[in-house]
Structures are given as C-alpha cells and as structure tokens.
Design a protein around this motif. Structure first.
Motif, PDB file in Angstrom:
ATOM      1  N   SER A  10      32.262  35.937  37.333  1.00  0.00           N
ATOM      2  CA  SER A  10      31.310  36.661  36.484  1.00  0.00           C
ATOM      3  C   SER A  10      30.003  35.881  36.422  1.00  0.00           C
ATOM      4  CB  SER A  10      31.869  36.840  35.072  1.00  0.00           C
ATOM      5  OG  SER A  10      33.062  37.596  35.090  1.00  0.00           O
ATOM      6  N   GLN A  11      28.915  36.604  36.198  1.00  0.00           N
ATOM      7  CA  GLN A  11      27.601  35.953  36.135  1.00  0.00           C
ATOM      8  C   GLN A  11      26.786  36.553  34.997  1.00  0.00           C
ATOM      9  OE1 GLN A  11      25.673  36.325  39.934  1.00  0.00           O
ATOM     10  NE2 GLN A  11      27.100  34.935  40.933  1.00  0.00           N
ATOM     11  N   SER A  12      26.051  35.686  34.308  1.00  0.00           N
ATOM     12  CA  SER A  12      25.174  36.166  33.249  1.00  0.00           C
ATOM     13  C   SER A  12      23.923  35.312  33.163  1.00  0.00           C
ATOM     14  CB  SER A  12      25.901  36.169  31.902  1.00  0.00           C
ATOM     15  OG  SER A  12      26.095  34.848  31.432  1.00  0.00           O
ATOM     16  N   ARG A  68      15.789  27.837  26.068  1.00  0.00           N
ATOM     17  CA  ARG A  68      16.789  27.287  25.148  1.00  0.00           C
ATOM     18  C   ARG A  68      18.188  27.842  25.401  1.00  0.00           C
ATOM     19  NH1 ARG A  68      15.538  25.176  19.897  1.00  0.00           N
ATOM     20  NH2 ARG A  68      13.643  24.085  20.245  1.00  0.00           N
ATOM     21  N   TRP A  69      18.307  28.913  26.201  1.00  0.00           N
ATOM     22  CA  TRP A  69      19.572  29.593  26.419  1.00  0.00           C
ATOM     23  C   TRP A  69      20.126  29.239  27.789  1.00  0.00           C
ATOM     24  CZ3 TRP A  69      21.733  33.015  22.798  1.00  0.00           C
ATOM     25  CH2 TRP A  69      20.935  33.296  21.687  1.00  0.00           C
ATOM     26  N   TYR A  70      21.457  29.095  27.859  1.00  0.00           N
ATOM     27  CA  TYR A  70      22.091  28.821  29.147  1.00  0.00           C
ATOM     28  C   TYR A  70      23.443  29.527  29.220  1.00  0.00           C
ATOM     29  CZ  TYR A  70      24.678  25.266  26.521  1.00  0.00           C
ATOM     30  OH  TYR A  70      25.459  24.611  25.604  1.00  0.00           O
ATOM     31  N   ALA A  71      23.849  29.866  30.430  1.00  0.00           N
ATOM     32  CA  ALA A  71      25.092  30.612  30.655  1.00  0.00           C
ATOM     33  C   ALA A  71      26.287  29.677  30.755  1.00  0.00           C
ATOM     34  CB  ALA A  71      24.974  31.431  31.933  1.00  0.00           C
ATOM     35  N   VAL A  72      27.417  30.133  30.213  1.00  0.00           N
ATOM     36  CA  VAL A  72      28.714  29.484  30.390  1.00  0.00           C
ATOM     37  C   VAL A  72      29.677  30.631  30.726  1.00  0.00           C
ATOM     38  CG1 VAL A  72      30.545  28.082  29.376  1.00  0.00           C
ATOM     39  CG2 VAL A  72      28.168  27.705  28.692  1.00  0.00           C
ATOM     40  N   ASP A  73      29.865  30.872  32.016  1.00  0.00           N
ATOM     41  CA  ASP A  73      30.657  32.006  32.466  1.00  0.00           C
ATOM     42  C   ASP A  73      32.040  31.565  32.923  1.00  0.00           C
ATOM     43  OD1 ASP A  73      28.440  33.668  31.978  1.00  0.00           O
ATOM     44  OD2 ASP A  73      27.638  33.298  33.980  1.00  0.00           O
ATOM     45  N   ASP A  74      32.851  32.519  33.354  1.00  0.00           N
ATOM     46  CA  ASP A  74      34.231  32.218  33.727  1.00  0.00           C
ATOM     47  C   ASP A  74      34.364  31.388  34.998  1.00  0.00           C
ATOM     48  OD1 ASP A  74      33.693  34.142  35.679  1.00  0.00           O
ATOM     49  OD2 ASP A  74      34.917  35.678  34.718  1.00  0.00           O
ATOM     50  N   GLY A  75      33.263  31.037  35.630  1.00  0.00           N
ATOM     51  CA  GLY A  75      33.295  30.116  36.768  1.00  0.00           C
ATOM     52  C   GLY A  75      33.896  28.771  36.397  1.00  0.00           C
ATOM     53  N   GLY A 132      25.726  31.745  20.096  1.00  0.00           N
ATOM     54  CA  GLY A 132      25.676  32.387  21.398  1.00  0.00           C
ATOM     55  C   GLY A 132      26.321  33.759  21.370  1.00  0.00           C
ATOM     56  N   PHE A 133      26.327  34.400  22.538  1.00  0.00           N
ATOM     57  CA  PHE A 133      26.946  35.710  22.703  1.00  0.00           C
ATOM     58  C   PHE A 133      27.946  35.627  23.842  1.00  0.00           C
ATOM     59  CE2 PHE A 133      22.736  36.665  20.941  1.00  0.00           C
ATOM     60  CZ  PHE A 133      23.094  37.444  19.858  1.00  0.00           C
ATOM     61  N   LEU A 134      29.006  36.427  23.743  1.00  0.00           N
ATOM     62  CA  LEU A 134      30.041  36.452  24.765  1.00  0.00           C
ATOM     63  C   LEU A 134      30.499  37.885  24.962  1.00  0.00           C
ATOM     64  CD1 LEU A 134      32.911  34.099  25.434  1.00  0.00           C
ATOM     65  CD2 LEU A 134      33.539  36.418  24.850  1.00  0.00           C
ATOM     66  N   ILE A 135      30.828  38.214  26.199  1.00  0.00           N
ATOM     67  CA  ILE A 135      31.476  39.483  26.500  1.00  0.00           C
ATOM     68  C   ILE A 135      32.778  39.167  27.222  1.00  0.00           C
ATOM     69  CG2 ILE A 135      30.135  39.802  28.643  1.00  0.00           C
ATOM     70  CD1 ILE A 135      30.321  42.874  28.050  1.00  0.00           C
ATOM     71  N   ALA A 136      33.871  39.747  26.719  1.00  0.00           N
ATOM     72  CA  ALA A 136      35.198  39.530  27.301  1.00  0.00           C
ATOM     73  C   ALA A 136      36.053  40.749  26.976  1.00  0.00           C
ATOM     74  CB  ALA A 136      35.824  38.252  26.751  1.00  0.00           C
ATOM     75  N   ASP A 137      35.583  41.925  27.380  1.00  0.00           N
ATOM     76  CA  ASP A 137      36.255  43.171  27.001  1.00  0.00           C
ATOM     77  C   ASP A 137      37.219  43.695  28.070  1.00  0.00           C
ATOM     78  OD1 ASP A 137      34.391  43.980  28.873  1.00  0.00           O
ATOM     79  OD2 ASP A 137      33.381  45.424  27.572  1.00  0.00           O
ATOM     80  N   GLY A 174      41.101  35.681  38.179  1.00  0.00           N
ATOM     81  CA  GLY A 174      41.524  35.375  36.819  1.00  0.00           C
ATOM     82  C   GLY A 174      40.385  35.283  35.824  1.00  0.00           C
ATOM     83  N   GLY A 175      39.214  35.758  36.205  1.00  0.00           N
ATOM     84  CA  GLY A 175      38.060  35.689  35.321  1.00  0.00           C
ATOM     85  C   GLY A 175      38.025  36.847  34.341  1.00  0.00           C
ATOM     86  N   GLY A 176      36.858  37.067  33.763  1.00  0.00           N
ATOM     87  CA  GLY A 176      36.721  38.192  32.862  1.00  0.00           C
ATOM     88  C   GLY A 176      35.832  37.952  31.660  1.00  0.00           C
ATOM     89  N   PHE A 177      35.047  36.866  31.679  1.00  0.00           N
ATOM     90  CA  PHE A 177      34.115  36.686  30.570  1.00  0.00           C
ATOM     91  C   PHE A 177      32.797  36.098  31.052  1.00  0.00           C
ATOM     92  CE2 PHE A 177      35.834  32.367  30.585  1.00  0.00           C
ATOM     93  CZ  PHE A 177      34.722  31.589  30.271  1.00  0.00           C
ATOM     94  N   ALA A 178      31.775  36.379  30.270  1.00  0.00           N
ATOM     95  CA  ALA A 178      30.448  35.802  30.489  1.00  0.00           C
ATOM     96  C   ALA A 178      29.880  35.475  29.113  1.00  0.00           C
ATOM     97  CB  ALA A 178      29.535  36.787  31.222  1.00  0.00           C
ATOM     98  N   SER A 179      29.124  34.392  29.037  1.00  0.00           N
ATOM     99  CA  SER A 179      28.548  34.020  27.746  1.00  0.00           C
ATOM    100  C   SER A 179      27.257  33.250  27.932  1.00  0.00           C
ATOM    101  CB  SER A 179      29.532  33.178  26.927  1.00  0.00           C
ATOM    102  OG  SER A 179      29.676  31.881  27.451  1.00  0.00           O
ATOM    103  N   VAL A 180      26.467  33.265  26.883  1.00  0.00           N
ATOM    104  CA  VAL A 180      25.263  32.436  26.817  1.00  0.00           C
ATOM    105  C   VAL A 180      25.274  31.705  25.485  1.00  0.00           C
ATOM    106  CG1 VAL A 180      23.790  33.773  28.375  1.00  0.00           C
ATOM    107  CG2 VAL A 180      23.872  34.379  25.948  1.00  0.00           C
ATOM    108  N   ARG A 181      24.700  30.515  25.510  1.00  0.00           N
ATOM    109  CA  ARG A 181      24.576  29.697  24.303  1.00  0.00           C
ATOM    110  C   ARG A 181      23.136  29.246  24.156  1.00  0.00           C
ATOM    111  NH1 ARG A 181      29.718  25.730  25.436  1.00  0.00           N
ATOM    112  NH2 ARG A 181      31.299  27.363  25.351  1.00  0.00           N
TER     113      ARG A 181
END
Length: 164
Positions: free
Chosen positions: A26-28, A13-20, A142-147, A48-55
C-alpha cells in the motif's frame, strides 16, 4: 488551538507509515494545497498488507491538547472509513488511541470526538487493559485507513482543532 492547511510548509510535517513495514505494498502521502490537507493513496491487500497511514511530526499543536476536552476534524471523504490516531507516552511505540469515522462524501463536516471516544489499540487489536487517554501525554497525531478494501482513497482535511 487550530491546525489549518493554509501554509504549504505544513506538508513537510507529515510522513507516511504504510504496510510496507510488514511486507505490504500500500502507498500513501499527505499533501497540502489550496487550504486543505489530503491523505491519499492506494490500499493493497497483497503480501498480507492492507493499511496506509500518515503521521504528523510533534509540534506545539499536540502540546495544546493538554487542557482540551477532545479533538475535532473538519473533513470530506470518499465513502471509506478512516481512523484518527493519537500517539501517547502512556502506550508503547506500536500502540495508539484511535477513533473511527466515515466522513461525508458531498459536504464538509466537522466531527467532534471527546477523549472517551478513543480506544487503545496495538496493531489493530483492542487493548482492554490500557489506561484512559491523558491529553497531556499525546505527542503525535495521524490518520489511518485499514478497512480491508483494496483501491484508491482520499481524505480531505480542512481543520484539526482542540475542543475546549
């Protein structure tokens, strides 16, 4: 309603939406094993990236939030700051409601957030004139990291539940 990670099918049910989506590298991924979900990967600041997320794909869990006072997550972290993000029909597709948290690195903790703790954002920018969150409008979480920190990360999730 409680979302747990005892069923390995939950992983699908979960899928990645990263800065690509904007040229980053970034990869998650989100995996489910031994009763816990893991949001893990590596953040890169290149291109210019810097975040990874899953939904999580919409399901009956999101629909049960309508009568809730908020949402709680039982998590174990790695010292980094994460965001719990909620997609709502009240906001555009590129926007979400978020709450930031830095989970404990040595003990599972349940963190509780009322709807008032969430702020509306669009691509990291605070939306000052956005409507307050309406629980019945939530259709995805979802969760995201962009620190702004390059390197590996791992957020362990034991449970996500509505606060009634």
């Amino acid at each position: 309603m409680t979302l747990t990670f005892n069923n390995p099918d939950e992983q699908q049910r979960w899928y990645a939406v990263d800065d690509g989506v904007m040229g980053g590298v970034s990869q998650s991924r989100f995996s489910v094993t031994d009763g816990e979900g893991r949001f893990q990967g590596e953040v890169s600041l290149e291109n210019g990236g810097g975040f990874a997320s899953v939904r999580r794909e919409p399901s009956d869990f999101e629909s049960t939030l309508a009568g809730a006072e908020g949402i709680a997550v039982t998590v174990l972290g790695d010292g980094r700051t994460y965001q719990l993000r909620l997609k709502s029909t009240a906001l555009g597709d590129a926007s979400a409601y978020r709450v930031k948290f830095t989970p404990s690195i040595d003990t599972w903790k349940t963190l509780s957030f009322t709807w008032g703790d969430f702020e509306a954002v669009r691509r990291g920018t605070l939306l000052r004139d956005a409507p307050a969150i309406t629980p019945s409008d939530i259709h995805m979480l979802g969760f995201l990291i962009a620190d702004r920190t390059a390197g590996p990360f791992c957020l362990q999730v034991q449970r996500i539940e509505s606060i009634d």
